[in-house]
Design a protein around this motif. Structure first.
Motif, mmCIF file in Angstrom:
data_model
loop_
_atom_site.group_PDB
_atom_site.id
_atom_site.type_symbol
_atom_site.label_atom_id
_atom_site.label_comp_id
_atom_site.label_asym_id
_atom_site.label_seq_id
_atom_site.Cartn_x
_atom_site.Cartn_y
_atom_site.Cartn_z
ATOM 1 N N SER A 32 0.860 -1.178 0.000
ATOM 2 C CA SER A 32 0.000 0.000 0.000
ATOM 3 C C SER A 32 0.899 1.231 0.000
ATOM 4 N N TYR A 33 0.670 2.126 -0.959
ATOM 5 C CA TYR A 33 1.470 3.360 -0.994
ATOM 6 C C TYR A 33 1.125 4.199 0.225
ATOM 7 N N PRO A 34 2.115 4.610 1.008
ATOM 8 C CA PRO A 34 1.817 5.499 2.132
ATOM 9 C C PRO A 34 1.270 6.821 1.597
ATOM 10 N N PHE A 35 0.151 7.239 2.092
ATOM 11 C CA PHE A 35 -0.486 8.481 1.633
ATOM 12 C C PHE A 35 -0.611 8.482 0.117
ATOM 13 N N MET A 62 -0.366 -6.838 -6.046
ATOM 14 C CA MET A 62 -1.527 -5.980 -5.823
ATOM 15 C C MET A 62 -1.114 -4.850 -4.885
ATOM 16 N N VAL A 63 -1.415 -3.611 -5.308
ATOM 17 C CA VAL A 63 -0.998 -2.446 -4.545
ATOM 18 C C VAL A 63 -2.173 -1.483 -4.410
ATOM 19 N N CYS A 64 -2.389 -1.017 -3.193
ATOM 20 C CA CYS A 64 -3.474 -0.068 -2.938
ATOM 21 C C CYS A 64 -2.937 1.351 -2.884
ATOM 22 N N ALA A 65 -3.712 2.238 -3.461
ATOM 23 C CA ALA A 65 -3.443 3.672 -3.376
ATOM 24 C C ALA A 65 -4.351 4.227 -2.281
ATOM 25 N N ASN A 66 -4.591 5.519 -2.288
ATOM 26 C CA ASN A 66 -5.453 6.115 -1.272
ATOM 27 C C ASN A 66 -6.402 7.092 -1.939
ATOM 28 N N TYR A 67 -7.396 6.544 -2.589
ATOM 29 C CA TYR A 67 -8.469 7.349 -3.155
ATOM 30 C C TYR A 67 -9.720 6.485 -3.162
ATOM 31 N N GLY A 69 -13.068 4.708 -4.488
ATOM 32 C CA GLY A 69 -13.508 4.123 -5.734
ATOM 33 C C GLY A 69 -13.839 2.655 -5.548
ATOM 34 N N GLN A 70 -14.306 2.055 -6.603
ATOM 35 C CA GLN A 70 -14.627 0.633 -6.595
ATOM 36 C C GLN A 70 -13.582 -0.119 -7.403
ATOM 37 N N VAL A 71 -13.357 -1.356 -7.034
ATOM 38 C CA VAL A 71 -12.450 -2.210 -7.770
ATOM 39 C C VAL A 71 -13.255 -3.014 -8.779
ATOM 40 N N HIS A 72 -12.796 -3.019 -10.012
ATOM 41 C CA HIS A 72 -13.451 -3.745 -11.098
ATOM 42 C C HIS A 72 -12.436 -4.691 -11.741
ATOM 43 N N SER A 73 -12.911 -5.532 -12.617
ATOM 44 C CA SER A 73 -12.008 -6.466 -13.302
ATOM 45 C C SER A 73 -10.968 -5.719 -14.143
ATOM 46 N N TRP A 74 -11.265 -4.502 -14.556
ATOM 47 C CA TRP A 74 -10.349 -3.719 -15.377
ATOM 48 C C TRP A 74 -9.479 -2.752 -14.548
ATOM 49 N N ALA A 79 -2.738 0.148 -8.543
ATOM 50 C CA ALA A 79 -3.297 1.432 -8.097
ATOM 51 C C ALA A 79 -4.763 1.234 -7.707
ATOM 52 N N LEU A 80 -5.008 0.284 -6.813
ATOM 53 C CA LEU A 80 -6.374 -0.014 -6.386
ATOM 54 C C LEU A 80 -6.848 1.019 -5.359
ATOM 55 N N PRO A 81 -8.114 1.412 -5.445
ATOM 56 C CA PRO A 81 -8.630 2.373 -4.462
ATOM 57 C C PRO A 81 -8.781 1.724 -3.086
ATOM 58 N N ARG A 82 -8.753 2.535 -2.065
ATOM 59 C CA ARG A 82 -9.013 2.065 -0.709
ATOM 60 C C ARG A 82 -9.670 3.197 0.075
ATOM 61 N N ILE A 83 -10.328 2.832 1.124
ATOM 62 C CA ILE A 83 -10.975 3.813 1.992
ATOM 63 C C ILE A 83 -10.068 4.028 3.198
#
Length: 103
Positions: A32-35, A62-67, A69-74, A79-83
Motif C-alpha cells: 500500500s502506498y503510504p499516503f 496488488m498495490v493499494c493507493a489512497n483514493y 472508488g470501486q475495484v473492477h475487473s479492469w 493502483a487499487l482504491p481504498r478507503i
C-alpha cells in the motif's frame, strides 16, 4: 521536496517488503502506498509510474493507493482504491462508512 527517483522508490519499497517478510516469515505480494493519493498535495505526489514500475520489479502483485472508488475487473492492480480509516471512535467510524455503504 519532490517525488523520489525510481531508484529511491525501489530501495524504500524493497526495504519495507524485506522487513515485513522477515517479521511475518512469508513472502509479501501486497503493498500500500503510504499516503498514496493520485493527485499532487502541495508539491508532493504520493505515487507515480515509477512507483508502479518498482512494485512490479519487486514482485508485488496488488498495490493499494489512497483514493475512493470501486475495484473492477479492469482496475489497475498497482493502483487499487481504498478507503482511509483512522483510529476513530465507533460512532465516527459508523458515520464515515455510511458515506460509502447503505445499511
Amino acid at each position: 521536496m519532490g517525488m523520489l527517483s525510481y531508484e529511491e522508490q525501489y530501495t524504500e519499497i524493497g526495504m519495507s517488503k524485506e522487513i515485513l517478510e522477515g517479521v511475518l516469515g512469508a513472502p509479501q505480494v501486497h503493498f500500500s502506498y503510504p499516503f498514496g493519493g493520485r493527485k499532487f498535495l502541495g508539491t508532493k505526489r504520493y505515487y507515480n509510474a515509477d512507483s508502479i514500475k518498482a512494485c512490479k520489479a519487486l514482485g508485488l502483485q496488488m498495490v493499494c493507493a489512497n483514493y475512493h472508488g470501486q475495484v473492477h475487473s479492469w482496475s489497475n492492480p498497482y493502483a487499487l482504491p481504498r478507503i482511509l480509516v483512522r483510529n476513530w471512535p465507533p460512532d465516527v467510524f459508523r458515520k464515515q462508512m455510511q458515506q460509502f455503504f447503505k445499511y
